[in-house]
Design a protein around this motif. Sequence first.
Motif, PDB file in Angstrom:
ATOM      1  N   TYR A 246     -31.074  16.830  17.501  1.00  0.00           N
ATOM      2  CA  TYR A 246     -30.275  17.964  17.020  1.00  0.00           C
ATOM      3  C   TYR A 246     -31.120  18.860  16.107  1.00  0.00           C
ATOM      4  O   TYR A 246     -31.176  20.080  16.272  1.00  0.00           O
ATOM      5  N   ASN A 247     -31.799  18.235  15.137  1.00  0.00           N
ATOM      6  CA  ASN A 247     -32.594  19.005  14.178  1.00  0.00           C
ATOM      7  C   ASN A 247     -33.810  19.657  14.807  1.00  0.00           C
ATOM      8  O   ASN A 247     -34.212  20.757  14.411  1.00  0.00           O
ATOM      9  N   GLN A 248     -34.423  18.975  15.767  1.00  0.00           N
ATOM     10  CA  GLN A 248     -35.590  19.571  16.417  1.00  0.00           C
ATOM     11  C   GLN A 248     -35.192  20.833  17.167  1.00  0.00           C
ATOM     12  O   GLN A 248     -35.884  21.853  17.112  1.00  0.00           O
ATOM     13  N   GLY A 249     -34.052  20.772  17.887  1.00  0.00           N
ATOM     14  CA  GLY A 249     -33.566  21.964  18.571  1.00  0.00           C
ATOM     15  C   GLY A 249     -33.233  23.082  17.607  1.00  0.00           C
ATOM     16  O   GLY A 249     -33.484  24.258  17.876  1.00  0.00           O
ATOM     17  N   ASP A 250     -32.674  22.722  16.450  1.00  0.00           N
ATOM     18  CA  ASP A 250     -32.331  23.709  15.431  1.00  0.00           C
ATOM     19  C   ASP A 250     -33.585  24.276  14.776  1.00  0.00           C
ATOM     20  O   ASP A 250     -33.744  25.497  14.631  1.00  0.00           O
ATOM     21  N   ASN A 251     -34.504  23.410  14.378  1.00  0.00           N
ATOM     22  CA  ASN A 251     -35.682  23.847  13.638  1.00  0.00           C
ATOM     23  C   ASN A 251     -36.580  24.780  14.435  1.00  0.00           C
ATOM     24  O   ASN A 251     -37.132  25.746  13.895  1.00  0.00           O
ATOM     25  N   LEU A 252     -36.752  24.481  15.719  1.00  0.00           N
ATOM     26  CA  LEU A 252     -37.627  25.327  16.538  1.00  0.00           C
ATOM     27  C   LEU A 252     -37.118  26.763  16.576  1.00  0.00           C
ATOM     28  O   LEU A 252     -37.898  27.725  16.538  1.00  0.00           O
ATOM     29  N   THR A 253     -35.801  26.926  16.652  1.00  0.00           N
ATOM     30  CA  THR A 253     -35.234  28.271  16.697  1.00  0.00           C
ATOM     31  C   THR A 253     -35.088  28.863  15.300  1.00  0.00           C
ATOM     32  O   THR A 253     -35.310  30.056  15.093  1.00  0.00           O
ATOM     33  N   TYR A 254     -34.711  28.027  14.336  1.00  0.00           N
ATOM     34  CA  TYR A 254     -34.529  28.511  12.959  1.00  0.00           C
ATOM     35  C   TYR A 254     -35.830  29.088  12.403  1.00  0.00           C
ATOM     36  O   TYR A 254     -35.824  30.131  11.727  1.00  0.00           O
ATOM     37  N   ASN A 255     -36.944  28.417  12.650  1.00  0.00           N
ATOM     38  CA  ASN A 255     -38.225  28.889  12.123  1.00  0.00           C
ATOM     39  C   ASN A 255     -38.571  30.285  12.628  1.00  0.00           C
ATOM     40  O   ASN A 255     -39.128  31.102  11.897  1.00  0.00           O
ATOM     41  N   ILE A 256     -38.235  30.549  13.894  1.00  0.00           N
ATOM     42  CA  ILE A 256     -38.505  31.873  14.455  1.00  0.00           C
ATOM     43  C   ILE A 256     -37.577  32.908  13.830  1.00  0.00           C
ATOM     44  O   ILE A 256     -38.019  33.953  13.339  1.00  0.00           O
ATOM     45  N   ALA A 257     -36.283  32.616  13.839  1.00  0.00           N
ATOM     46  CA  ALA A 257     -35.296  33.575  13.334  1.00  0.00           C
ATOM     47  C   ALA A 257     -35.478  33.843  11.843  1.00  0.00           C
ATOM     48  O   ALA A 257     -35.406  34.992  11.392  1.00  0.00           O
ATOM     49  N   SER A 258     -35.731  32.794  11.067  1.00  0.00           N
ATOM     50  CA  SER A 258     -35.850  32.977   9.621  1.00  0.00           C
ATOM     51  C   SER A 258     -37.111  33.730   9.239  1.00  0.00           C
ATOM     52  O   SER A 258     -37.144  34.415   8.215  1.00  0.00           O
ATOM     53  N   SER A 259     -38.174  33.619  10.052  1.00  0.00           N
ATOM     54  CA  SER A 259     -39.409  34.363   9.760  1.00  0.00           C
ATOM     55  C   SER A 259     -39.125  35.858   9.741  1.00  0.00           C
ATOM     56  O   SER A 259     -39.551  36.582   8.835  1.00  0.00           O
ATOM     57  N   VAL A 260     -38.404  36.335  10.736  1.00  0.00           N
ATOM     58  CA  VAL A 260     -38.078  37.760  10.827  1.00  0.00           C
ATOM     59  C   VAL A 260     -37.021  38.124   9.791  1.00  0.00           C
ATOM     60  O   VAL A 260     -37.173  39.091   9.034  1.00  0.00           O
ATOM     61  N   ASP A 261     -35.956  37.329   9.750  1.00  0.00           N
ATOM     62  CA  ASP A 261     -34.826  37.650   8.898  1.00  0.00           C
ATOM     63  C   ASP A 261     -35.204  37.632   7.419  1.00  0.00           C
ATOM     64  O   ASP A 261     -34.864  38.541   6.662  1.00  0.00           O
ATOM     65  N   THR A 262     -35.929  36.597   6.989  1.00  0.00           N
ATOM     66  CA  THR A 262     -36.341  36.492   5.589  1.00  0.00           C
ATOM     67  C   THR A 262     -37.295  37.603   5.213  1.00  0.00           C
ATOM     68  O   THR A 262     -37.228  38.152   4.112  1.00  0.00           O
ATOM     69  N   SER A 263     -38.198  37.966   6.133  1.00  0.00           N
ATOM     70  CA  SER A 263     -39.169  39.031   5.864  1.00  0.00           C
ATOM     71  C   SER A 263     -38.465  40.338   5.544  1.00  0.00           C
ATOM     72  O   SER A 263     -38.754  41.002   4.555  1.00  0.00           O
ATOM     73  N   ILE A 264     -37.509  40.703   6.384  1.00  0.00           N
ATOM     74  CA  ILE A 264     -36.812  41.977   6.209  1.00  0.00           C
ATOM     75  C   ILE A 264     -35.853  41.903   5.026  1.00  0.00           C
ATOM     76  O   ILE A 264     -35.784  42.827   4.206  1.00  0.00           O
ATOM     77  N   GLU A 265     -35.141  40.790   4.891  1.00  0.00           N
ATOM     78  CA  GLU A 265     -34.161  40.655   3.817  1.00  0.00           C
ATOM     79  C   GLU A 265     -34.830  40.703   2.453  1.00  0.00           C
ATOM     80  O   GLU A 265     -34.378  41.413   1.541  1.00  0.00           O
TER      81      GLU A 265
END
Length: 484
Positions: A246-265
């Motif tokens: 469960y976490n591996q599936g979440d982490n792989l996508t979270y790392n991508i999304a948060s890189s962009v989202d955190t950068s802009i936010e």
Amino acid sequence: MNEKKENVIVNGFFWRFAERCGVQLISAVVSILLARILTPDDYGKVALVTVFNNIMYVLLDCGIGTALVQKKEVDELDYSSAFFFSIVISFVLYGGMFVAAPYLAAFYNDPSMTPIFRGISLTVAVCGIKTIQQAHVTRNMKFQYFFYSAFAGAIVSTVLGLGLAYMGFGVWALVVQQVSNITVDTLVLWKLSSWRPKMEFSWQHLKGLLSYGWKLLASSLSSVIYNNLRSLIIGKVYTSADLAYYNQGDNLTYNIASSVDTSIESVLFPVMSSLQDDRAQVKNMTRRSIKTCTYIIAPVMMSTAFCAEPLVRLILTEKWLPCVLFLRVFCLSYICWPIITANLNAAKAVGRSDLYLKRQLMNEAVCILLLLATFRISVEAIAYGVLITNVVTQILDAQPSKKLIDYGYLEQMRDILPTLLLAAGAGLCMYLVIFLHLPDLLTVIIQVVVGLGIYLTGSAILELDTFEYFKDVMAPSIRQKLKR
């Protein structure tokens, strides 16, 4: 938006995005290598302990970091008071976890987790030293410092984590990796920044920060408890391996999304806070945030969802194939992020942390109902509940923006719908490559080329606003920085 603000945003985004992408790239490579060496059970244990750490991080910050960034005027007494308060809280939290560790391990029927709880929780004590320094750097838009400190932490932790894994230390490779990462990151950030706390403290100044920050604390705490409640339940009701998939599936996508989202936010929030009295400007920047985030996140998430199986088999090996379904569900779920975070950011920037809290609590009430309805069915059902939750949340979070900045949900969706449809089309074309039955490596390479080509060509033909923005504004600025 005037040219000066545009340059500040582009400059900040460049460094923040470089930091997030650089660190996430290193983390992704290390995670892949460690996943190939260690077992899903090892990952499941660390994932469970990390849940409690995430809760302590929120308690440590108390919303003070955000309050320091949002406040119009901040003096040295504000920073110093917040710093010493943060230090005390961090050691209280670590002491509490040290005492509670055996009881938590007993609750999960695994006494071997006691030293793991105590080891990973050292990161909380270190974060007490970093939190206010990080707020100072953010407020002064010195985002290059985050790049250097995070990169140094990632490199050192990579060497230590992989070295211990190859030497057969098992789960402790993951523990040392996490602790060394935050420690080196903090040391380098302090070395680069000129700010140092003064030996002074004012409860009055601290109260002013807490009066704003406590609402964010309550919101963040309820959010992090809810978001991690799934992991706590999976770890208790199911197995450590189930939690790892469960976490591996979440982490792989979270790392991508948060890189962009955190950068802009992280870049837009201090700028929007400085313009909080000009609601038209805040609306324009919220719109830019949503469109820019979606333009980057949507194609990556769609592509990863359609290419999940050969991708997992290639990089993580066959033993991790059960995480494919979770990977696809979370890809679709994180597409909702730009609208959620941009709207909450707008509410914070104009000083309405009370609205932020109320909306967050309403969202989580819906979320908990879905979790209660799914957790006894299966881990897969819990993941689908996350997807439904994020779809509902983005609709609810957009409602206050209609009143605050005259930017409602329907208008937001109209702004990003062409991007979403184009990303979905490119992802579907990538999926069709699977039917060629080629080796996994060749399949993924062809999929990337096809998807990227269709997305960029479609962007140019449709003359998408964000494509033009990247081409005419951000690309020249980034090229200029790279030349320097």
